[in-house]
Design an enzyme around this catalytic site. Structure first.
Site, mmCIF file in Angstrom:
data_model
loop_
_atom_site.group_PDB
_atom_site.id
_atom_site.type_symbol
_atom_site.label_atom_id
_atom_site.label_comp_id
_atom_site.label_asym_id
_atom_site.label_seq_id
_atom_site.Cartn_x
_atom_site.Cartn_y
_atom_site.Cartn_z
ATOM 1 N N CYS A 1 -1.237 6.490 8.883
ATOM 2 C CA CYS A 1 -1.563 5.189 8.273
ATOM 3 C C CYS A 1 -2.642 5.445 7.234
ATOM 4 O O CYS A 1 -2.574 6.438 6.514
ATOM 5 C CB CYS A 1 -2.011 4.187 9.343
ATOM 6 N N ARG B 1 0.842 -1.201 0.000
ATOM 7 C CA ARG B 1 0.000 0.000 0.000
ATOM 8 C C ARG B 1 0.878 1.252 0.000
ATOM 9 O O ARG B 1 0.587 2.217 -0.712
ATOM 10 C CB ARG B 1 -0.936 0.008 1.213
#
Length: 278
Positions: A234, A178
């Protein structure tokens, strides 16, 4: 100050009057699974706080997928759950500490430092043969007065202005694919904030699911300077919090959370996006 407590520590203090145990179990994509798990069995005396209903504000145009709650509303919610300013709070989940760390961070953000995360989560409690119940305690509301610690938080405009600034380190807590923009199962844009280093939050745990100790965390964060201002993010501000906790365990004191994180960053069309390893 230690932020992680073992199962045996909690078991020995289970019925002490100033202790509030909070079950934070939650599964992304299955919003009712955590409460259902709590209702089926939990640590005796534990109350349940839901990541999206209790520990996040409603989703808007900006602020990310789990926006930071209003401080006054959050303080009222804590009081309603029986958490007062004199309470000792122990949080647990079954998601590697990510959801419990969110509660840990939020309480500290409101000025409440007497809060801990139970090592190993609910699975460790069960594995140790500790008592489990489906009975829900009668909650006696308490008074919680917030003293907001603004220095624990950084906003999107501050992150934008800090890009490329010496002495400010960005840490992306997501999985490497990611971070590199190779896969993005949740957010509409793949990649990371330019200049960010990738330190996957789950690497703060050992193979058995327990948290690494202070020396092991320092080894994880080798290359970071205690003099740096460290900004952690995040996808939505949840799994960044175990990295914030781990950094504190390792002795880093200049640590801030970008609460909106990647899902907030990409809500601004002009914000730059990177995909190369840094």
């Amino acid at each position: 100050m230690k932020n992680i407590v073992p199962v045996k520590w909690l078991l020995a203090r289970l019925f002490e009057s100033d202790l509030v145990i909070v079950d934070c179990r939650f599964q992304l994509g299955q919003p009712d699974a955590g409460r259902k798990a709590y209702e089926e069995g939990h640590i005796p005396g534990a109350v349940y706080l839901d990541l999206e209903k209790d520990l996040s504000a409603p989703v808007g145009e900006h602020g990310g997928r789990h926006p930071l709650p209003d401080a006054a509303e959050l303080a009222a919610r804590f009081g309603k759950a029986g958490i007062g300013n004199e309470s000792r709070v122990v949080a647990y989940d079954d998601q590697g500490g990510a959801m419990a760390s969110r509660l840990w961070w939020l309480l500290r953000y409101l000025g409440h430092t007497n809060v801990f995360v139970m090592d190993g989560g609910f699975s460790a409690w069960q594995k140790a043969g500790c008592p489990v119940t489906a009975d829900q305690k009668i909650i006696i509301p308490s008074s919680f007065v917030a003293t907001v610690q603004h220095n624990m938080l950084i906003e999107v405009d501050e992150v934008r202005e800090s890009l490329g600034t010496e002495g400010i380190v960005l840490i992306d807590s997501r999985e490497a694919p990611r971070y590199r923009g190779e896969a993005e199962p949740i957010d509409r844009v793949a990649g990371h904030i330019p200049g960010a280093k990738n330190l996957f939050w789950a690497d703060g745990r050992r193979a058995d699911g327990t948290w690494k100790d202070a020396d092991e965390q320092r080894e994880r964060f080798a290359g970071l300077s205690p003099d740096d201002e460290i900004v952690v993010y995040c996808g939505s501000g949840v799994t960044a919090t175990p990295n914030v906790l781990a950094l504190q365990e390792a002795g880093f004191t200049r640590v801030k959370l970008y609460a909106g994180s990647w899902s907030d960053w990409i809500s601004y069309a002009d914000n730059p996006v990177a995909t190369e390893e840094e």
